[in-house]
Design a protein around this motif. Structure first.
Motif, mmCIF file in Angstrom:
data_model
loop_
_atom_site.group_PDB
_atom_site.id
_atom_site.type_symbol
_atom_site.label_atom_id
_atom_site.label_comp_id
_atom_site.label_asym_id
_atom_site.label_seq_id
_atom_site.Cartn_x
_atom_site.Cartn_y
_atom_site.Cartn_z
ATOM 1 N N LYS A 68 0.881 -1.341 0.238
ATOM 2 C CA LYS A 68 0.134 0.199 -0.122
ATOM 3 C C LYS A 68 0.742 1.030 -0.694
ATOM 4 O O LYS A 68 1.833 1.251 0.309
ATOM 5 C CB LYS A 68 -0.847 -0.256 1.251
ATOM 6 C CG LYS A 68 -1.906 -1.073 0.831
ATOM 7 C CD LYS A 68 -3.212 -1.390 0.152
ATOM 8 C CE LYS A 68 -3.873 -2.051 0.564
ATOM 9 N NZ LYS A 68 -4.889 -2.050 -0.592
ATOM 10 N N GLU A 69 0.104 2.413 -0.397
ATOM 11 C CA GLU A 69 0.821 3.675 -0.712
ATOM 12 C C GLU A 69 -0.038 4.439 -0.088
ATOM 13 O O GLU A 69 1.186 5.742 0.147
ATOM 14 C CB GLU A 69 1.740 4.401 -1.822
ATOM 15 C CG GLU A 69 1.978 3.145 -2.927
ATOM 16 C CD GLU A 69 2.433 3.224 -4.464
ATOM 17 O OE1 GLU A 69 1.811 4.995 -5.402
ATOM 18 O OE2 GLU A 69 2.505 3.104 -5.529
ATOM 19 N N TYR A 70 -0.718 4.391 0.478
ATOM 20 C CA TYR A 70 -1.501 5.140 1.302
ATOM 21 C C TYR A 70 -1.899 6.526 1.041
ATOM 22 O O TYR A 70 -1.654 7.674 1.352
ATOM 23 C CB TYR A 70 -0.777 5.467 2.988
ATOM 24 C CG TYR A 70 -0.015 4.520 3.124
ATOM 25 C CD1 TYR A 70 -1.648 3.529 4.066
ATOM 26 C CD2 TYR A 70 0.781 3.533 3.526
ATOM 27 C CE1 TYR A 70 -1.175 2.072 4.479
ATOM 28 C CE2 TYR A 70 0.589 2.296 3.846
ATOM 29 C CZ TYR A 70 -0.483 1.228 4.124
ATOM 30 O OH TYR A 70 -0.062 0.715 5.411
ATOM 31 N N VAL A 71 -2.886 6.585 -0.677
ATOM 32 C CA VAL A 71 -2.471 7.967 -1.250
ATOM 33 C C VAL A 71 -3.755 7.406 -1.367
ATOM 34 O O VAL A 71 -4.676 6.873 -1.560
ATOM 35 C CB VAL A 71 -1.322 7.880 -2.697
ATOM 36 C CG1 VAL A 71 -0.262 8.198 -2.129
ATOM 37 C CG2 VAL A 71 -1.988 6.681 -3.257
ATOM 38 N N GLN A 112 2.739 13.034 4.709
ATOM 39 C CA GLN A 112 1.544 12.574 4.094
ATOM 40 C C GLN A 112 1.392 10.708 4.317
ATOM 41 O O GLN A 112 0.659 10.228 5.226
ATOM 42 C CB GLN A 112 1.071 12.244 2.964
ATOM 43 C CG GLN A 112 -0.172 12.318 2.244
ATOM 44 C CD GLN A 112 -0.947 13.338 0.793
ATOM 45 O OE1 GLN A 112 -0.698 14.490 1.254
ATOM 46 N NE2 GLN A 112 -1.490 12.100 -0.237
ATOM 47 N N GLN A 113 2.363 10.188 3.675
ATOM 48 C CA GLN A 113 2.329 8.526 3.931
ATOM 49 C C GLN A 113 2.239 8.243 5.127
ATOM 50 O O GLN A 113 1.719 7.361 5.189
ATOM 51 C CB GLN A 113 3.272 8.478 3.192
ATOM 52 C CG GLN A 113 3.561 6.272 2.571
ATOM 53 C CD GLN A 113 4.535 6.054 1.697
ATOM 54 O OE1 GLN A 113 5.396 6.495 1.372
ATOM 55 N NE2 GLN A 113 4.090 4.832 1.226
ATOM 56 N N ASN A 114 3.521 8.749 5.694
ATOM 57 C CA ASN A 114 3.938 8.132 7.222
ATOM 58 C C ASN A 114 2.294 8.305 8.304
ATOM 59 O O ASN A 114 2.201 7.459 8.503
ATOM 60 C CB ASN A 114 5.159 8.572 7.587
ATOM 61 C CG ASN A 114 5.647 7.879 6.859
ATOM 62 O OD1 ASN A 114 6.442 6.684 6.413
ATOM 63 N ND2 ASN A 114 7.529 8.542 7.339
ATOM 64 N N LYS A 117 -0.382 6.264 7.703
ATOM 65 C CA LYS A 117 -0.385 4.788 8.028
ATOM 66 C C LYS A 117 -0.612 5.199 9.641
ATOM 67 O O LYS A 117 -1.472 3.537 9.733
ATOM 68 C CB LYS A 117 1.375 4.331 7.207
ATOM 69 C CG LYS A 117 1.219 2.698 7.903
ATOM 70 C CD LYS A 117 2.556 2.362 7.369
ATOM 71 C CE LYS A 117 2.377 0.823 7.942
ATOM 72 N NZ LYS A 117 4.031 0.394 7.176
#
Length: 227
Positions: A68-71, A112-114, A117
């Motif tokens: 997953k890239e969490y976008v 954003q990503q961290n 998540k």
């Protein structure tokens, strides 16, 4: 144990009355009673080698899930249903289900990503804790058992466990699967309070409360959960 085309780990225990074989990645784990001789263990593994090789082949042919890239636009599962991830700007970090979307609000200046998540994991774990405790309490009354404690954690290669003292642990990621799979896991662990093994008698207990346990077990093996 050497002499086989695959790596074998033999686990001897007082709690087992019969032998069992389990694949853990590239490792074959063989749990046996302490009294079983090396010769009998080798005979058992040799007899089960075609099954082991078939399982390794089946394992190797499964598609590797994409990380997953969490976008925004990605789909995430929650209790077996897919929700589209929607990342929006917000002063206070928050998550909510809205019209088929899993809406995550974060401050624009955050990584954003961290951040996404981290928020999602906390959100899932909180709901997993609530749901698993509710289901454990409900099924405990039905099965007529009393676990000593219930803990929800993060595990790489197991869905749950039940200690000989009655402490039950669950993997929070089970919250990604359908309700019937969560029910199966809860019943699976609670039935170990009746039989602390995987004997035919144990599976009869499970079948009493989850008649389609074989399908549920296969579903968990065939549907890798990615977070």
């Amino acid at each position: 144990m050497e002499g086989f085309a695959f790596q074998v780990e033999v686990i001897r225990t007082d709690r087992k009355k019969s032998a069992s074989i389990q694949l853990d990645g590239d490792l074959v784990k063989v749990r046996v009673p302490k009294s079983l001789s090396d010769k009998r263990i080798r005979e058992l593994i040799a007899k089960r080698t075609p099954w082991i090789q078939a399982k390794f082949k089946e394992q190797s042919e499964r598609p590797v899930p994409k990380p997953k890239e969490y976008v925004s636009g990605e789909f995430l599962s929650y209790l077996g249903k897919n929700y589209r991830l929607k990342v929006v700007s917000g002063i206070n970090p928050s998550i909510k289900l809205e019209n088929g979307d899993l809406v995550v609000a974060i401050p624009e200046e955050k990584q954003q990503q961290n951040m996404v998540k981290h928020l999602l994991e906390n959100w899932y774990r909180t709901r997993a804790e609530i749901l698993l405790r509710e289901k454990t309490e409900r099924f405990s009354k039905i099965i007529k058992v009393s676990p000593r404690s219930v803990f929800v954690g993060n595990y790489k290669s197991r869905w749950g466990a039940c200690s000989s003292k009655g402490d039950i642990t669950y993997n929070w990621k089970i919250i990604l699967t359908p309700h019937r799979i969560v029910d199966y896991l809860v019943v699976h662990e609670l039935c170990h309070l009746l039989e602390h093994n995987h004997s035919p008698r144990y599976w009869r207990h499970v079948e009493r409360y989850v008649p389609d346990w074989r399908e549920c077990r296969e579903w968990l093996k065939s549907n890798p959960v990615v977070f």
